[in-house]
Design a protein around this motif. Structure first.
Motif, mmCIF file in Angstrom:
data_model
loop_
_atom_site.group_PDB
_atom_site.id
_atom_site.type_symbol
_atom_site.label_atom_id
_atom_site.label_comp_id
_atom_site.label_asym_id
_atom_site.label_seq_id
_atom_site.Cartn_x
_atom_site.Cartn_y
_atom_site.Cartn_z
ATOM 1 N N MET A 45 -0.071 7.823 -13.519
ATOM 2 C CA MET A 45 -0.423 7.629 -11.998
ATOM 3 C C MET A 45 0.936 7.199 -11.088
ATOM 4 O O MET A 45 0.707 7.731 -9.644
ATOM 5 C CB MET A 45 -1.466 6.934 -11.352
ATOM 6 C CG MET A 45 -1.774 6.643 -10.229
ATOM 7 S SD MET A 45 -3.463 5.336 -10.309
ATOM 8 C CE MET A 45 -3.849 5.039 -8.586
ATOM 9 N N LEU A 46 1.854 6.612 -11.490
ATOM 10 C CA LEU A 46 2.825 5.857 -10.561
ATOM 11 C C LEU A 46 3.626 6.830 -10.459
ATOM 12 O O LEU A 46 4.251 7.510 -9.350
ATOM 13 C CB LEU A 46 3.336 4.887 -11.673
ATOM 14 C CG LEU A 46 5.392 4.357 -10.873
ATOM 15 C CD1 LEU A 46 4.806 3.895 -9.534
ATOM 16 C CD2 LEU A 46 5.457 3.474 -12.125
ATOM 17 N N LEU A 47 3.823 7.474 -11.648
ATOM 18 C CA LEU A 47 4.921 9.475 -11.498
ATOM 19 C C LEU A 47 4.161 10.493 -10.852
ATOM 20 O O LEU A 47 5.027 11.026 -10.115
ATOM 21 C CB LEU A 47 5.284 9.847 -12.814
ATOM 22 C CG LEU A 47 5.793 8.691 -14.308
ATOM 23 C CD1 LEU A 47 6.142 10.049 -15.288
ATOM 24 C CD2 LEU A 47 6.732 8.660 -13.345
ATOM 25 N N THR A 48 3.252 10.390 -10.425
ATOM 26 C CA THR A 48 2.652 11.106 -9.671
ATOM 27 C C THR A 48 2.632 11.089 -7.457
ATOM 28 O O THR A 48 2.616 11.641 -6.903
ATOM 29 C CB THR A 48 0.733 11.495 -9.784
ATOM 30 O OG1 THR A 48 -0.049 9.550 -9.957
ATOM 31 C CG2 THR A 48 0.524 11.883 -11.157
ATOM 32 N N GLN A 49 1.788 9.131 -7.737
ATOM 33 C CA GLN A 49 2.864 9.420 -6.924
ATOM 34 C C GLN A 49 4.445 8.882 -6.009
ATOM 35 O O GLN A 49 4.283 9.662 -4.905
ATOM 36 C CB GLN A 49 2.072 7.577 -6.219
ATOM 37 C CG GLN A 49 0.609 7.108 -6.575
ATOM 38 C CD GLN A 49 -0.228 7.511 -5.247
ATOM 39 O OE1 GLN A 49 -0.224 8.521 -5.202
ATOM 40 N NE2 GLN A 49 0.226 7.081 -3.734
ATOM 41 N N MET A 50 5.055 9.247 -6.785
ATOM 42 C CA MET A 50 6.697 8.928 -6.674
ATOM 43 C C MET A 50 6.699 10.468 -6.508
ATOM 44 O O MET A 50 7.879 10.941 -5.640
ATOM 45 C CB MET A 50 7.090 8.632 -7.763
ATOM 46 C CG MET A 50 6.798 6.881 -8.242
ATOM 47 S SD MET A 50 8.254 6.039 -9.894
ATOM 48 C CE MET A 50 9.652 7.039 -8.503
ATOM 49 N N GLY A 51 5.960 11.281 -7.464
ATOM 50 C CA GLY A 51 6.719 12.841 -6.986
ATOM 51 C C GLY A 51 5.255 13.481 -5.907
ATOM 52 O O GLY A 51 6.327 13.991 -5.537
ATOM 53 N N GLY A 52 4.717 12.913 -5.641
ATOM 54 C CA GLY A 52 4.221 13.721 -4.723
ATOM 55 C C GLY A 52 4.624 12.848 -3.187
ATOM 56 O O GLY A 52 4.389 13.477 -1.879
ATOM 57 N N PHE A 53 5.175 12.249 -3.676
ATOM 58 C CA PHE A 53 5.919 10.953 -2.053
ATOM 59 C C PHE A 53 7.295 11.695 -1.771
ATOM 60 O O PHE A 53 7.844 11.980 -1.066
ATOM 61 C CB PHE A 53 6.105 9.598 -2.138
ATOM 62 C CG PHE A 53 6.265 8.812 -0.631
ATOM 63 C CD1 PHE A 53 6.009 9.008 0.317
ATOM 64 C CD2 PHE A 53 7.891 7.985 -1.299
ATOM 65 C CE1 PHE A 53 6.399 8.792 1.212
ATOM 66 C CE2 PHE A 53 8.147 6.941 0.088
ATOM 67 C CZ PHE A 53 7.703 7.236 1.467
ATOM 68 N N GLY A 54 7.725 12.219 -2.872
ATOM 69 C CA GLY A 54 9.347 12.666 -2.463
ATOM 70 C C GLY A 54 10.384 11.563 -2.312
ATOM 71 O O GLY A 54 10.313 10.547 -1.905
ATOM 72 N N VAL B 162 7.218 15.073 -17.252
ATOM 73 C CA VAL B 162 7.615 16.199 -16.477
ATOM 74 C C VAL B 162 6.375 16.609 -15.813
ATOM 75 O O VAL B 162 6.853 16.912 -14.171
ATOM 76 C CB VAL B 162 8.389 17.452 -17.372
ATOM 77 C CG1 VAL B 162 8.533 18.770 -16.229
ATOM 78 C CG2 VAL B 162 9.845 17.330 -17.332
ATOM 79 N N SER B 163 5.704 16.719 -15.862
ATOM 80 C CA SER B 163 3.981 16.635 -15.313
ATOM 81 C C SER B 163 3.645 16.098 -13.895
ATOM 82 O O SER B 163 3.080 17.120 -13.295
ATOM 83 C CB SER B 163 2.901 17.292 -16.184
ATOM 84 O OG SER B 163 2.047 17.722 -15.695
ATOM 85 N N ALA B 164 4.423 15.302 -14.209
ATOM 86 C CA ALA B 164 3.605 13.991 -13.794
ATOM 87 C C ALA B 164 3.989 14.002 -12.699
ATOM 88 O O ALA B 164 3.799 13.855 -11.538
ATOM 89 C CB ALA B 164 2.934 12.780 -14.499
ATOM 90 N N THR B 165 5.414 13.548 -12.604
ATOM 91 C CA THR B 165 6.327 13.865 -11.475
ATOM 92 C C THR B 165 6.119 14.805 -10.792
ATOM 93 O O THR B 165 6.664 14.839 -9.929
ATOM 94 C CB THR B 165 8.110 13.297 -12.309
ATOM 95 O OG1 THR B 165 7.274 12.381 -12.897
ATOM 96 C CG2 THR B 165 8.781 13.517 -11.176
ATOM 97 N N CYS B 166 6.490 15.576 -11.248
ATOM 98 C CA CYS B 166 6.474 17.231 -10.952
ATOM 99 C C CYS B 166 5.130 17.697 -10.030
ATOM 100 O O CYS B 166 4.492 18.706 -9.564
ATOM 101 C CB CYS B 166 6.613 18.568 -11.820
ATOM 102 S SG CYS B 166 8.903 18.208 -11.693
ATOM 103 N N ILE B 167 3.713 16.528 -10.210
ATOM 104 C CA ILE B 167 2.480 16.774 -9.958
ATOM 105 C C ILE B 167 1.538 18.485 -10.377
ATOM 106 O O ILE B 167 0.800 18.520 -9.570
ATOM 107 C CB ILE B 167 1.960 16.829 -8.254
ATOM 108 C CG1 ILE B 167 3.463 17.014 -7.685
ATOM 109 C CG2 ILE B 167 2.790 14.811 -7.905
ATOM 110 C CD1 ILE B 167 2.928 16.844 -6.360
#
Length: 447
Positions: A79-88, A53-58
């Motif tokens: 890292m992958l989850l943060t990229q997906m969350g950041g990109f939207g 949750v924390s990574a996807t929600c950056i």
């Protein structure tokens, strides 16, 4: 077959946004539950779910030490989850639809418009491509600069330095705040080079993509900027200045933070202390040791957040300053709210008030729940609740100590903070029928 699937997925423009984020969180949790993701081989389902949750929600809030608990595989998943969350998620869905169908359905475009806050449908089509390009360029530049720092000046072997550079570049641009060091970046507080690179990368991601591209095209002509860009840029400048001097003044003589540093290092630490609370979440000092005044100003900055359509959370800078202009107009007895010789519509002002009130309700509710579940100090609870809702990631050190119910509460707040209070309100508004008549007006006593 693929075209039909994409078309059906993009058929619910607003409600698809939280559903897509939830789907990525579920996938991330499953990937982090793999024993290979854990350094000691001991799987903790709640830790995996919280981290996903924390990574996807950056956000960057953690209940375990990212540097020691997760293996390189687990860190790569984060890292992958943060990229997906950041990109939207909706931007990714739009790009897939363009690749599969060669064009985008109107409903799908509206979905991306909700996610990116684009002002027109044409902008929504173009912005998703620009998001990918801006992320790639900004993160690549930051990764090169940080890799050189870790390799040449830090003495790391090149492969390890490259991994650290890429990881921190991703976390800075997406404002996620995960770190490969147990103390976040506190050990680099005396390194102005790294602090400046990290702060600039954080700002590039948090300012918002529409503003980012408008500045690229016309940064020399501010009189041609849109109202949104002016609110964001000047708002960032005002809030940065306020937080910079507040952090510097309140912590100048604090021996537990920056009190013993030389002046130039105090200035770089204050710069990080002004930038990171806006959504980045990298700890430059131990926030359990800062002054009470610093805690209050940091909470305020976390609540406001960064720019719309960027990687930051909070109610957003433009929302905050729209409310300030509304307050100014009301205090002057003016019927219209004007910004940069433009009148702001009533619908926009209602949205700003709605976002702010829903944010206050989320923060107050989360604080009350954690206060009932724990005996922790109220300021620490309020700090971490604001950090979760603002998707910041800073903590006074209480997050790992929370009971399961408290951690679940923060997970909900992170999800609401990333998806956006207005997106949730829009999904609920779809059920509301439009009235074709007006009731008699009456004015209750206010104040």
């Amino acid at each position: 077959m693929a075209r039909g699937v994409v078309s059906r997925l993009l058929n619910r423009p607003v409600r698809l946004v939280p559903a897509a984020f939830f789907g990525v969180i579920l996938l991330g949790t499953l990937l982090l539950l793999v024993p290979a993701a854990h350094a000691d081989g001991h799987v903790r389902p709640l830790a995996a779910a919280f981290t996903a949750v924390s990574a996807t929600c950056i956000t960057g809030l953690t209940v375990v030490d990212t540097a020691t608990y997760w293996t390189p595989y687990g860190q790569a998943v984060i890292m992958l989850l943060t990229q997906m969350g950041g990109f939207g998620i909706m931007s990714i869905a739009t790009l897939l639809a363009i690749l599969v169908k060669g064009h985008i359905e109107l409903s799908g475009t509206l979905a991306v418009q909700t996610e990116t806050q684009a002002q027109t449908l044409g902008q929504a089509r173009r912005i998703v491509v620009r998001i990918a390009g801006s992320m790639l360029i900004a993160e690549s530049i930051a990764a090169v600069l940080l890799t050189l720092r870790f390799w040449i000046h830090g003495g790391m072997p090149f492969p390890r330095a490259l991994w650290h550079g890429a990881f921190y570049a991703c976390m800075a641009f997406t404002n996620a705040g995960f770190a490969l060091h147990s103390d976040s970046i506190m050990s680099f507080v005396l390194d102005p080079y790294l602090i400046v690179v990290m702060c600039l990368t954080v700002l590039a991601g948090s300012v918002g993509y529409p503003v980012f591209w408008e500045l690229l095209k016309g940064w020399r002509r501010p009189h041609y900027w849109t109202v949104h860009t002016r609110l964001t840029v000047y708002g960032f400048a005002v809030l940065f200045t306020v937080m910079f001097f507040a952090f510097l003044v309140f912590e100048w003589q604090n021996p537990d933070t920056i009190g013993s540093m030389p002046v130039h290092q105090k200035l770089s630490a204050a710069m990080a202390g002004a930038v990171m609370p806006r959504s980045a979440g990298f700890n430059i000092v131990d926030y359990g040791l800062v002054q009470d005044e610093t805690i209050i100003t940091t909470i305020a900055m976390m609540f406001i957040g960064g720019g719309s359509a960027g990687t930051s959370g909070g109610i957003k800078v433009s929302t905050f300053f729209l409310l300030a202009f509304l307050l100014l107009a009301v205090s002057r007895g003016e019927r219209d709210v004007t910004v940069a010789h433009r009148r702001i519509g009533d619908e926009t002002l209602r949205q700003a008030v709605t976002v702010a009130l829903l944010a206050v309700a989320c923060v107050v509710s989360g604080t009350m729940i954690l206060a009932m579940l724990t005996d922790l100090p109220l300021e620490a609870v309020l700090f971490d609740v604001n950090s979760a809702f603002g998707t910041v990631g800073l903590s006074m050190g209480i997050t790992p100590e929370l009971p399961p119910g408290g951690q679940l509460t923060l997970m909900v707040l992170m999800f609401l903070g990333r998806v956006g209070t207005f997106t949730v309100a829009s999904a609920l508004a779809l059920r509301t029928a439009t009235r074709h008549y007006h009731l008699p007006e009456e004015r209750p006593i206010v104040g």
